[in-house]
Design an enzyme around this catalytic site. Structure first.
Site, mmCIF file in Angstrom:
data_model
loop_
_atom_site.group_PDB
_atom_site.id
_atom_site.type_symbol
_atom_site.label_atom_id
_atom_site.label_comp_id
_atom_site.label_asym_id
_atom_site.label_seq_id
_atom_site.Cartn_x
_atom_site.Cartn_y
_atom_site.Cartn_z
ATOM 1 N N ASP A 144 0.844 -1.200 0.000
ATOM 2 C CA ASP A 144 0.000 0.000 0.000
ATOM 3 C C ASP A 144 0.878 1.249 0.000
ATOM 4 O OD1 ASP A 144 -2.063 -1.793 0.393
ATOM 5 O OD2 ASP A 144 -2.119 -1.465 2.561
HETATM 6 N N1 URA Z 1 -1.146 -6.089 3.717
HETATM 7 C C1 URA Z 1 -1.647 -4.834 3.741
HETATM 8 O O1 URA Z 1 -2.718 -4.602 4.300
HETATM 9 N N2 URA Z 1 -0.953 -3.861 3.132
HETATM 10 C C2 URA Z 1 0.234 -4.051 2.525
HETATM 11 O O2 URA Z 1 0.827 -3.108 1.991
HETATM 12 C C3 URA Z 1 0.752 -5.359 2.520
HETATM 13 C C4 URA Z 1 0.039 -6.361 3.124
#
Ligand code: URA
Length: 233
Positions: free
Chosen positions: A101
């Protein structure tokens, strides 16, 4: 290979622009000015463009300590892209291996080797990923035990039919946990904690499989993987 192709494979020039650079007399081979695009050259030849020695861009395997606020996409959007943090030629060939993310930090692999990338991201390979999460609400005592058990058994995520695969939760202190998962569902870690009534404030990926983020890399810094690291997958 042809000289114009060599130029296009070792710089940002397209084949057409490489031909123009040749006509302008910007290229030399082994110390001699060369204008012929069709001239046959080899890696061992000393080829320069505007005085700079060129070498072919090989297959690249990169680990980046992803900072917050950059996006794992190929297209330019609202945020800067992770590949924009790399000062290497042929950026358009590079792809992040899976996604983090925008707010998530830590280990991100980037490559132009599609098969290698697939070996890491293919659900069938069940490659593990370890995350450190800072939780908004304390997770202690019985609640910590229940969460550990629920994650080990698999939990239902909103909007999905299949429960998550067994995941390993370790409580480091009331607000900090390590979670190891071997899937890569959308926002998986954040959604797993949301499913037990908590909220992830910050998320950092420590490792992918046996490959651990190099702790000498500051956020935004990167390095090429060693051949041994590449061979882990
Ligand atoms: N899980 C998440 O919620 N975000 C990420 O960036 C990676 C794994």
């Amino acid at each position: 290979m042809r000289l114009d192709r060599f130029l296009a494979e070792s710089t940002e020039l397209t084949r057409g622009l490489a031909k123009r650079a040749l006509i302008r007399g910007e290229v030399s081979v082994n110390g001699e000015l060369e204008k012929k695009a069709a001239r046959h050259v080899q890696e061992t030849d000393r080829i320069t463009w505007l005085g700079e020695r060129l070498s072919l861009v090989g297959t690249r395997y990169i680990m980046l300590n992803k900072p917050e606020g950059v996006e794992c996409t190929a297209r330019r959007g609202l945020y800067p892209r992770v590949v924009d943090l790399l000062d290497v030629p042929k950026l358009e060939r590079l792809q992040p291996v899976g996604r983090l993310d925008v707010e998530t930090t830590g280990l991100l692999l980037i490559t132009d080797d599609g098969q290698w990338s697939h070996r890491i991201t293919s659900p069938r390979r069940r490659c593990s990923k370890a995350y450190l999460a800072h939780l908004a609400r304390p997770l202690e005592g019985d609640a910590a035990l229940r969460a550990t058990q629920a994650f080990a058994e698999g939990i239902e995520l909103e909007g999905e039919d299949e429960p998550t695969r067994p995941a390993e939760l370790t409580c480091l202190d009331d607000h900090h946990v390590r979670l190891v998962i071997d899937e890569g569902r959308y926002h998986q870690v954040r959604r797993m904690f949301a499913a037990i009534g908590n909220h992830v404030e910050t998320l950092h990926r420590e490792s992918v499989g046996a490959l651990v983020l190099d702790d000498t890399l500051e956020p935004g810094e990167w390095r090429e993987l060693t051949p041994e690291e590449v061979a882990l997958f």
